[in-house]
Design a protein around this motif. Structure first.
Motif, PDB file in Angstrom:
ATOM      1  N   UNK A  14      31.509  47.193  34.504  1.00 32.76           N
ATOM      2  CA  UNK A  14      32.298  46.303  35.375  1.00 32.76           C
ATOM      3  C   UNK A  14      33.516  47.064  35.881  1.00 32.76           C
ATOM      4  N   UNK A  15      33.548  47.278  37.197  1.00 32.87           N
ATOM      5  CA  UNK A  15      34.635  48.019  37.848  1.00 32.87           C
ATOM      6  C   UNK A  15      35.370  47.078  38.782  1.00 32.87           C
ATOM      7  N   UNK A  16      36.705  47.083  38.725  1.00 34.68           N
ATOM      8  CA  UNK A  16      37.477  46.181  39.591  1.00 34.68           C
ATOM      9  C   UNK A  16      38.855  46.784  39.852  1.00 34.68           C
ATOM     10  N   UNK A  17      39.050  47.294  41.048  1.00 40.43           N
ATOM     11  CA  UNK A  17      40.288  47.991  41.393  1.00 40.43           C
ATOM     12  C   UNK A  17      41.493  47.063  41.379  1.00 40.43           C
ATOM     13  N   UNK A  18      41.329  45.863  41.934  1.00 39.96           N
ATOM     14  CA  UNK A  18      42.482  44.971  42.109  1.00 39.96           C
ATOM     15  C   UNK A  18      42.575  43.890  41.028  1.00 39.96           C
TER      16      UNK A  18
END
Length: 270
Positions: free
Chosen positions: A106-110
């Motif tokens: 799970x990748x989430x920049x913001x």
């Protein structure tokens, strides 16, 4: 923000990779997520068999043997498939490691993504219970759209983007579908005829299906896990403010509706 075609593409890719497999462990890199701490998944997921990966609107549902993980990708999130040797990057929040060493990351920049767990029917979960019909489903047609809009003064574009009315239509594809339908995004939804509503529904379906096809082709051609729709899809109006309309040559207009930008041709769309 990932829109319905991007979320559906992720759903299909993830389901092919992990359905039928068993979760071995959950590795946490950044515990700060909305709704649920990944530490809860660390306790609940090991030993669970993944039954399927489904989609409801812009939510992804990883159905397991005794519960369901609900993901919302927020503004910048994604579910990535990685090998055990791939080190985590900045803004990688957690890994779900399968027994065959496949990693769902799970990748989430913001950091606007959401993760929830339920052992009940996920369609009754507060995140999903109030969602409107699926725009590609049988429950959404011209008659139902006409019925929903009666007495409503809200403009048709923000009406379509409200997930309580229709589930999963985002800013880009709402603008594109209304251009295809030749309906101005500023038209009061309650004043649309049933014939116009039928055209809008058909245009939404065509726009979303075309975007799905384009995304699948880009992934098949080796574009990697993440396809930027602004690059993959050739838009008619979205993001083209001041450029000539592909139909009539008039400059595309950009306005604000609520907090979102809307793009349209004031000659072609009435």
């Amino acid at each position: 923000m990932p829109e319905l075609p991007e979320v559906e593409t992720i759903r299909h890719r993830v389901e092919v990779a992990i359905a039928g497999k068993t979760v071995k462990s959950v590795e946490i890199y950044s515990p700060g997520l909305r709704r649920l701490s990944p530490r809860d998944l660390q306790e609940r997921l090991p030993g669970q068999r993944v039954i399927s990966v489904d989609r409801r609107g812009k939510y992804l549902l990883m159905r397991c043997s005794s519960g369901t993980v609900i993901f919302h990708l927020g503004i910048s999130g994604s579910l990535l498939l990685r090998s055990p040797v791939a080190p985590p990057r900045t803004n990688d929040h957690f890994d779900i490691l399968m027994e065959d060493e496949t990693i769902l990351r799970f990748h989430d920049t913001r950091h606007f993504g959401r993760v929830a767990w339920t052992q009940d029917d996920p369609m009754h979960h507060p995140l999903l219970a109030q969602l409107g019909p699926e725009p590609l489903g049988d429950g959404f047609d011209g008659h139902s759209l006409h019925r929903m809009t009666r007495g409503r003064s809200i403009a048709i574009k923000p009406f379509l983007m409200d997930s309580h009315n229709v589930s999963g239509i985002g800013n880009m594809y709402a603008s594109e579908a209304l251009f295809l339908a030749r309906i101005a995004p500023t038209r009061a939804s309650g004043r649309l005829t049933e014939a116009e509503c039928r055209v809008i529904v058909a245009s939404i379906r065509e726009t979303l299906q075309q975007a799905l096809t384009t995304e699948e082709q880009a992934l098949s051609a080796g574009a990697g896990d993440e396809v930027d729709p602004a690059v993959a899809v050739s838009f008619n109006v979205y993001g083209r403010s001041g450029q000539p309309c592909r139909r009539c040559g008039t400059s595309i207009k950009r306005i604000r509706q609520g907090e979102r930008s809307t793009f349209y041709c004031e000659v072609c769309q009435k």
